[in-house]
Structure formats: structure tokens, C-alpha cells
Design an enzyme around this catalytic site. Structure first.
Site, PDB file in Angstrom:
ATOM      1  N   HIS A 106      32.647  39.746  38.327  1.00  0.00           N
ATOM      2  CA  HIS A 106      33.096  40.695  39.346  1.00  0.00           C
ATOM      3  C   HIS A 106      33.655  39.914  40.527  1.00  0.00           C
ATOM      4  O   HIS A 106      33.123  38.864  40.887  1.00  0.00           O
ATOM      5  CB  HIS A 106      31.922  41.558  39.809  1.00  0.00           C
ATOM      6  CG  HIS A 106      32.135  42.224  41.132  1.00  0.00           C
ATOM      7  ND1 HIS A 106      31.580  41.743  42.312  1.00  0.00           N
ATOM      8  CD2 HIS A 106      32.857  43.316  41.482  1.00  0.00           C
ATOM      9  CE1 HIS A 106      31.937  42.531  43.306  1.00  0.00           C
ATOM     10  NE2 HIS A 106      32.716  43.485  42.843  1.00  0.00           N
ATOM     11  N   ASN A 108      35.687  40.821  44.498  1.00  0.00           N
ATOM     12  CA  ASN A 108      36.211  41.811  45.429  1.00  0.00           C
ATOM     13  C   ASN A 108      36.534  41.126  46.741  1.00  0.00           C
ATOM     14  O   ASN A 108      35.754  40.307  47.229  1.00  0.00           O
ATOM     15  CB  ASN A 108      35.184  42.928  45.664  1.00  0.00           C
ATOM     16  CG  ASN A 108      35.579  43.858  46.795  1.00  0.00           C
ATOM     17  OD1 ASN A 108      35.153  43.687  47.932  1.00  0.00           O
ATOM     18  ND2 ASN A 108      36.396  44.831  46.476  1.00  0.00           N
ATOM     19  N   ARG A 110      38.220  42.443  50.624  1.00  0.00           N
ATOM     20  CA  ARG A 110      38.564  43.704  51.268  1.00  0.00           C
ATOM     21  C   ARG A 110      38.690  43.532  52.783  1.00  0.00           C
ATOM     22  O   ARG A 110      38.162  42.586  53.362  1.00  0.00           O
ATOM     23  CB  ARG A 110      37.517  44.765  50.952  1.00  0.00           C
ATOM     24  CG  ARG A 110      36.114  44.366  51.375  1.00  0.00           C
ATOM     25  CD  ARG A 110      35.052  45.302  50.821  1.00  0.00           C
ATOM     26  NE  ARG A 110      33.703  44.897  51.236  1.00  0.00           N
ATOM     27  CZ  ARG A 110      32.957  44.039  50.575  1.00  0.00           C
ATOM     28  NH1 ARG A 110      33.418  43.486  49.461  1.00  0.00           N
ATOM     29  NH2 ARG A 110      31.760  43.720  51.012  1.00  0.00           N
TER      30      ARG A 110
END
Length: 309
Positions: A106, A108, A110
């Protein structure tokens, strides 16, 4: 330096392109792209590679959503932002390989800005903003070589911004990706950070880029080492069982999932992180001394992998 929303957006779109192209080269398959919008403001482009030779399912999504009011998941620790307009944008991915010896992963990165009249234009009035993200690895059958490579790459991504960041972000990752109802970590961790803005916009943005750019060098060498390893139904059954933990975390604990659903994001894009096949067994325990037991005994325990020899 004031926050530059368009510069962040441009980087994130390019990052999605770079990662998808690299995964396509590794797998030989193609991502399906699905562009979407939301009535409240913004949208994104979701890309999914399904039933590939190497990747059973890989989802790489870009989103840029805006609205008049931040959802509860974003204001729980910042009540002063309740009722404020916002822009939130990021790239998020989850890869579920077919071979049980290749870990699930995973990543991410942001950016969120709130309290501005128009965060996409020049009239930004005293906004509150921050960066967040990271990456974490979820092996089914652990290898010390892979764990040390993963964490050393993570440490190198943080190094230009201070020696204290990697230990802090690693601990944050260990604490965050923990299934409280199971009393166990999701995997071997990596990096996790949020509400990051102390060095100012330029340095904070540079850190986010460094983490995003480190993902492929961290993951692809592990994929290439493990993708041709032979496996049987036993390893596959264990992989599907452990995938259940992934589903439980994403639906019960993950703040990104909660934010996406509460902010009116596209449900299919939010839940594309879930694996295509998964299994649960009632009160199952691995056989003592087995390779499956070794995952619990060695790899599902926080460790300073970057310094392992």
C-alpha cells in the site's frame, strides 16, 4: 512560500502515470482507467489492473475532491476546521499479487487545504494545510532481505529532511497499521505521516515527493526476487486467509477509507483496495514450526529492520 495546489496536483498526476507504467511493464497487462466526478466538487481517475499475470489486482487512484464542509474524519483532531471548505488530493494504491511469496503493498501521498475561499485560485486567505502519506508492506511469507531493503529505502527517502523523521514515521506506521481487535500488526510497516507542515510548504512538499518517488525502488526489487517462486495450494490458502486481515483493517480502522466515504467520494474507487479473493477461518492457528507460524513469530513483530544484517 504559500501553498501551491496546482503544483501538488501536477506532481500527483505524474506519479500515478509513472507507477502505472512501471507496473504494466512488470506484469504485461494494462490498467483500465475510469474518470469520475462528484456533485459536491472535484473527482479523479481510478486505474485498475485485474487478473494480470503477476498482479491479481492492482489499483492506483488519483483523486482531487473539494467541498463546503470537511467530513468528521478530518476534523476529529482539528475541531477548529469544522464547517470549513476544503480541497483534498492524493494518490493511493494497493497491489495484491497472485504469488503468495510477493507481498501485498500500500502507498498513499496526499495534501489537504482548508479554510480558503477558493483554494484553486489566487485568493487563499489564511488556509490550514498539511501533507500526509507513506507506504507499508504486507508479506505472507517473510524474507529478511526484503524487509531490510524495504525499510532502508524508506529511511533513505526521509534522510534529506532530518535524521529524526524515519524513526518517528516508522513508529507512527507501526502504531497506525495495527488491528486493535486482533492485537496484531498488518505487516512489517514502513512509513506513515500526517498533519505535516512544520518546515513550510516547499520542504513539506519535497518530503511528500521523496516518499512518493521512493515507492517503486522500494517495491519492485522485492517483486522481481519473488515473482517466479513456485507455490502450492497451501501457500495460496494462507495468502487468502491473511488477506482477510487486510480487509478488516481497511473497513474498520483506515481513516482514508472513512474520509472517502464520509466526503461523498466514489465508492468503487475507495474500495478498489480490497482483494478480489479472500477467506476467513474460524479461530485458525498456524502449525508450530511452520513457515506460516514464522510470519507471526518473526515478521509480525515491530523490529528495526533497516539496521538488520
Amino acid at each position: 512560500m504559500p501553498p501551491e495546489l496546482n503544483a501538488v496536483r501536477t506532481y500527483l498526476l505524474a506519479l500515478q502515470d509513472t507507477i502505472c507504467a512501471a507496473l504494466e511493464r512488470e506484469d504485461g497487462g494494462k490498467f483500465q482507467e475510469d474518470a469520475w466526478t462528484r456533485p459536491e466538487g472535484g473527482g479523479g481517475r481510478s486505474r485498475v489492473l485485474s487478473d494480470g499475470t503477476l498482479f491479481e489486482k492492482a489499483g492506483v487512484g488519483f483523486s482531487h475532491v473539494s467541498g463546503a464542509t470537511l467530513p468528521p474524519s478530518a476534523t476529529a483532531s482539528r475541531p477548529e476546521l469544522t464547517g470549513k471548505p476544503f480541497h483534498a488530493l492524493g494518490v493511493s494504491l494497493v497491489i495484491h499479487p497472485r504469488n503468495p511469496y510477493v507481498p501485498t503493498v500500500h502507498m498513499n501521498v496526499r495534501f489537504l487545504i482548508a479554510g480558503a475561499k477558493d483554494a484553486s485560485g489566487p485568493a487563499i486567505e489564511n488556509p490550514t494545510w498539511w501533507f500526509g502519506g507513506g507506504f507499508d508492506l504486507t508479506p505472507y511469507y517473510g524474507f529478511v532481505e526484503d524487509a531490510t531493503h524495504w525499510h532502508r529505502t524508506a529511511r533513505a527517502a526521509c534522510a534529506p529532511f532530518g535524521d529524526d523523521l524515519y524513526p518517528r514515521f516508522k513508529q507512527w506506521c507501526d502504531d497506525y497499521f495495527f488491528l486493535k481487535h486482533r492485537g496484531e500488526p498488518r505487516g512489517i510497516g514502513g512509513l506513515f505521516f500526517d498533519d505535516f507542515n512544520a518546515p513550510g510548504f516547499a520542504q513539506s512538499f519535497a518530503l511528500m515527493r521523496s516518499v512518493g518517488d521512493a515507492f517503486l525502488p522500494a517495491y519492485l526489487p522485492i517483486v522481481q526476487r519473488r515473482k517466479a517462486m513456485p507455490f502450492t495450494g497451501r501457500e495460496r490458502d494462507f495468502q487468502l486467509y491473511r488477506r482477510g486481515r487486510y480487509v478488516e483493517f481497511n473497513l474498520v480502522w483506515d481513516r482514508g477509507t472513512h474520509f472517502g466515504l464520509q466526503s461523498g467520494g466514489r465508492t468503487e474507487s475507495i474500495l478498489m483496495s480490497l482483494p478480489p479473493l479472500v477467506a476467513w477461518r474460524y479461530d485458525w492457528k498456524p502449525e508450530p514450526g511452520s513457515p506460516e507460524a514464522r510470519l507471526y513469530e518473526v515478521f509480525l513483530k515491530p523490529k528495526n529492520w533497516a539496521d538488520e544484517t
